[in-house]
Write a protein that holds these residues in place. Structure first.
Motif, PDB file in Angstrom:
ATOM      1  N   ALA A 101     -59.218 -35.612 -44.478  1.00  0.00           N
ATOM      2  CA  ALA A 101     -58.837 -34.200 -44.369  1.00  0.00           C
ATOM      3  C   ALA A 101     -58.909 -33.712 -42.926  1.00  0.00           C
ATOM      4  O   ALA A 101     -58.031 -32.986 -42.451  1.00  0.00           O
ATOM      5  N   ILE A 102     -59.954 -34.128 -42.190  1.00  0.00           N
ATOM      6  CA  ILE A 102     -60.130 -33.695 -40.805  1.00  0.00           C
ATOM      7  C   ILE A 102     -59.020 -34.227 -39.909  1.00  0.00           C
ATOM      8  O   ILE A 102     -58.496 -33.522 -39.042  1.00  0.00           O
ATOM      9  N   THR A 103     -58.644 -35.485 -40.119  1.00  0.00           N
ATOM     10  CA  THR A 103     -57.706 -36.138 -39.199  1.00  0.00           C
ATOM     11  C   THR A 103     -56.251 -36.044 -39.612  1.00  0.00           C
ATOM     12  O   THR A 103     -55.358 -36.254 -38.787  1.00  0.00           O
TER      13      THR A 103
ATOM     14  N   GLY B 262     -56.362 -19.229 -46.680  1.00  0.00           N
ATOM     15  CA  GLY B 262     -56.288 -20.660 -46.971  1.00  0.00           C
ATOM     16  C   GLY B 262     -57.626 -21.250 -47.356  1.00  0.00           C
ATOM     17  O   GLY B 262     -57.754 -21.937 -48.376  1.00  0.00           O
ATOM     18  N   VAL B 263     -58.663 -20.980 -46.555  1.00  0.00           N
ATOM     19  CA  VAL B 263     -59.996 -21.511 -46.840  1.00  0.00           C
ATOM     20  C   VAL B 263     -60.578 -20.837 -48.083  1.00  0.00           C
ATOM     21  O   VAL B 263     -61.188 -21.499 -48.936  1.00  0.00           O
ATOM     22  N   GLY B 264     -60.365 -19.533 -48.205  1.00  0.00           N
ATOM     23  CA  GLY B 264     -60.885 -18.800 -49.363  1.00  0.00           C
ATOM     24  C   GLY B 264     -60.343 -19.322 -50.674  1.00  0.00           C
ATOM     25  O   GLY B 264     -61.082 -19.461 -51.665  1.00  0.00           O
ATOM     26  N   LEU B 265     -59.056 -19.633 -50.716  1.00  0.00           N
ATOM     27  CA  LEU B 265     -58.463 -20.175 -51.945  1.00  0.00           C
ATOM     28  C   LEU B 265     -59.048 -21.543 -52.297  1.00  0.00           C
ATOM     29  O   LEU B 265     -59.240 -21.856 -53.481  1.00  0.00           O
TER      30      LEU B 265
ATOM     31  N   LYS C 164     -50.702 -25.304 -37.922  1.00  0.00           N
ATOM     32  CA  LYS C 164     -50.733 -25.837 -39.291  1.00  0.00           C
ATOM     33  C   LYS C 164     -51.606 -27.074 -39.400  1.00  0.00           C
ATOM     34  O   LYS C 164     -52.333 -27.257 -40.384  1.00  0.00           O
ATOM     35  N   GLY C 165     -51.572 -27.959 -38.389  1.00  0.00           N
ATOM     36  CA  GLY C 165     -52.367 -29.175 -38.453  1.00  0.00           C
ATOM     37  C   GLY C 165     -53.853 -28.899 -38.499  1.00  0.00           C
ATOM     38  O   GLY C 165     -54.551 -29.317 -39.428  1.00  0.00           O
ATOM     39  N   VAL C 166     -54.361 -28.149 -37.534  1.00  0.00           N
ATOM     40  CA  VAL C 166     -55.801 -27.908 -37.460  1.00  0.00           C
ATOM     41  C   VAL C 166     -56.265 -26.969 -38.565  1.00  0.00           C
ATOM     42  O   VAL C 166     -57.326 -27.166 -39.175  1.00  0.00           O
ATOM     43  N   ALA C 167     -55.457 -25.947 -38.888  1.00  0.00           N
ATOM     44  CA  ALA C 167     -55.837 -25.007 -39.950  1.00  0.00           C
ATOM     45  C   ALA C 167     -55.784 -25.677 -41.319  1.00  0.00           C
ATOM     46  O   ALA C 167     -56.678 -25.479 -42.161  1.00  0.00           O
ATOM     47  N   GLY C 168     -54.737 -26.479 -41.556  1.00  0.00           N
ATOM     48  CA  GLY C 168     -54.629 -27.194 -42.827  1.00  0.00           C
ATOM     49  C   GLY C 168     -55.747 -28.196 -43.008  1.00  0.00           C
ATOM     50  O   GLY C 168     -56.270 -28.376 -44.119  1.00  0.00           O
ATOM     51  N   SER C 169     -56.133 -28.854 -41.920  1.00  0.00           N
ATOM     52  CA  SER C 169     -57.257 -29.796 -42.000  1.00  0.00           C
ATOM     53  C   SER C 169     -58.555 -29.079 -42.356  1.00  0.00           C
ATOM     54  O   SER C 169     -59.353 -29.573 -43.148  1.00  0.00           O
ATOM     55  N   LEU C 170     -58.756 -27.901 -41.777  1.00  0.00           N
ATOM     56  CA  LEU C 170     -59.958 -27.119 -42.091  1.00  0.00           C
ATOM     57  C   LEU C 170     -59.997 -26.740 -43.565  1.00  0.00           C
ATOM     58  O   LEU C 170     -61.033 -26.893 -44.231  1.00  0.00           O
ATOM     59  N   ALA C 171     -58.867 -26.243 -44.086  1.00  0.00           N
ATOM     60  CA  ALA C 171     -58.808 -25.841 -45.498  1.00  0.00           C
ATOM     61  C   ALA C 171     -59.028 -27.038 -46.421  1.00  0.00           C
ATOM     62  O   ALA C 171     -59.757 -26.955 -47.421  1.00  0.00           O
TER      63      ALA C 171
END
Length: 478
Positions: A97-99, A282-285, A409-416
């Motif tokens: 998920a991170i990478t 994103g993270v909340g969902l 999108k890459g870094v935010a999506g990885s965080l979520a």
């Protein structure tokens, strides 16, 4: 400070400008253009969701559940060694998920899927040839990495290639195929050896790797990295050779150019005001999806039925038969009724699905209507699973793939995605401790969390149905 705010407001106005220029007539025309010729969108989605199917086959319920006793016996594993084999999957998924976001941003969405498939193939082969715990764990870690990477890159790719009138349903196929992978692996695991079952995990990866040669890259990613000619060719392939792509291409290109004027976002910059709402949503969902108890209930559904005094085998069969068709129904509804209504109905069902087992376990503990409590428990669990499958399972991934601007999108999506896997591990790890504390209290806690999730969705999450990705992102980040 004042100049900084003016610059930020100016950037926002620029971001909104190309979106406002489109007339409703043109929007409708672009939306319907080439609808009859969108076979490439369907083919590309099918190829991508083979990764989702591979994801389902890797999960604990898909592979380790039907093979536990056979692997333990054949390799002479202790309970601790097998527990490590099962749990190390989640840590691999966290790394994936991170990478996965940075990888998909650097080498493309197709490149990200190739990397994910490569890890899954290597992992399955390691498991197949394993003669001891070490190689088995390495294989499990590799398949976990592939699973975590697939969980990000597949919904993002599908969302970026799909026309807005089909985006919700096609992105929701991600969850349908995950459930299909779990169900098929569980069923055939009852008749195949654990080594043969590992080889079946190669099939969806092979289809995906072969299919990637015939489908285009995400046009939005191509535009982002400056491959203008390839961007237009890919978009034309996806919309049909006779479709007029000029409006859609101009909207994507204008939006990309606006975003590129902004500095490339690093992790800490996600918490700046311009991106904060997207990150919270994103993270909340992802927290709402997992913290309501789904992983604990799914992983230990047989023991829940046993604790309630119901046949675990019959309950598990009912559970398996319900999950796939209800998930498919949710995929057909997401573009018709909208994301938000579907997930709110789903959340309400989750609350009810927690209340019924809580009442059942309370009745059993206090010896009230003892004969009725098992039926109440199984009804509650089935309501819970059905409710999760129809909305909460798929819709957070759909919205996550829509809301982040492409430059983050890459870094935010990885965080979520990382948050999703961390909460999944936390819930599965603590479930048995909670049940030993209080069986009915466990479901009361999950019910309360699902009530909070409904409030979060009602007041924070926007509706994204029928809007282009650029319109969604500009509105959220305005």
């Amino acid at each position: 400070m004042e100049m900084e705010e003016q610059g930020e407001n100016s950037s926002r106005e620029e971001m909104r400008e190309p979106l406002v220029k489109r007339s409703p007539a043109n929007e409708e025309e672009a939306d319907g253009a080439g609808t009859a010729h969108q076979w490439m969108v369907y083919l590309s989605t099918f190829v991508a969701v083979c990764g989702s199917y591979a994801f389902g086959g890797v999960t604990g319920a898909g592979y380790s559940s039907p093979t536990e006793s056979a692997i333990t016996e054949d390799l002479n594993l202790s309970l601790a060694e097998y527990s490590l084999f099962g749990s190390i999957l989640t840590f691999g998924a966290m790394v994936g998920a991170i990478t996965s976001g940075p990888i998909a941003d650097f080498i493309g969405r197709k490149g990200g899927m190739r990397v994910s498939s490569g890890f899954c193939v290597a992992g399955w082969l390691a498991i197949y040839f394993a003669e001891g715990a070490l190689v088995l764990d390495i294989g499990r870690l590799a398949t976990g990495y592939g699973m975590g990477a697939f969980s990000y890159v597949v919904p993002v790719f599908v969302a970026e290639i799909a026309p807005k009138n089909l985006r919700g349903a096609l992105t929701a196929l991600n969850q349908v195929m995950i459930v299909a992978g779990v169900s098929v692996a569980y069923i055939i695991g009852t008749v195949l050896t654990w080594r043969a079952l590992a080889l079946t995990g190669l099939v969806p990866c092979a289809i995906l790797l072969f299919g990637l040669f015939f489908i285009p890259e995400s046009p939005r990613w191509l535009a982002k990295v400056g491959h203008q000619k390839d961007f237009e060719v890919a978009l034309q392939k996806l919309r049909g050779k006779d479709a007029d792509i000029s409006e859609e291409a101009a909207e994507i290109q204008d939006y990309i150019e606006t975003l590129q004027r902004l500095p490339k976002a690093k992790f800490l910059e996600l918490f700046q005001r311009r991106y904060l709402r997207s990150v919270i949503i994103g993270v909340g969902l992802m927290v709402c999806q997992q913290l309501g108890g789904i992983n604990g209930i799914c992983f230990y559904v047989a023991s829940i039925f046993e604790s309630a005094g119901f046949s675990s085998s019959l309950g598990t069969i009912l559970y398996a038969c319900l999950q796939l068709p209800v998930t498919a129904i949710g995929a057909t509804l997401v573009d018709r009724v909208g994301r938000k209504p579907l997930i709110l109905v789903s959340g309400t069902g989750l609350v009810l699905g927690c209340i019924l087992p809580a009442i059942s376990f309370y009745m059993k503990e206090n010896e009230i209507a003892v004969k009725a409590s098992p039926i109440l428990a199984v009804t509650g669990i089935l309501v819970y699973i059905g409710s999760f499958s129809v909305g909460m399972g798929a819709v957070p991934w759909v919205i996550m793939s829509e809301i982040f601007p492409i430059n983050v999108k890459g870094v935010a999506g990885s965080l979520a995605t990382l948050m999703n896997w961390f909460i999944a591990w936390l819930v599965s790890y603590t479930f048995n401790f909670l049940m030993s504390w209080s069986s009915y209290g466990t479901f009361v806690v999950y019910g309360a969390i699902n009530v909070l999730a409904i409030l979060f969705i009602a007041f924070v999450v926007p509706e994204t149905k029928g809007r282009s990705l650029e319109q969604i992102q500009a509105a959220i980040n305005a």
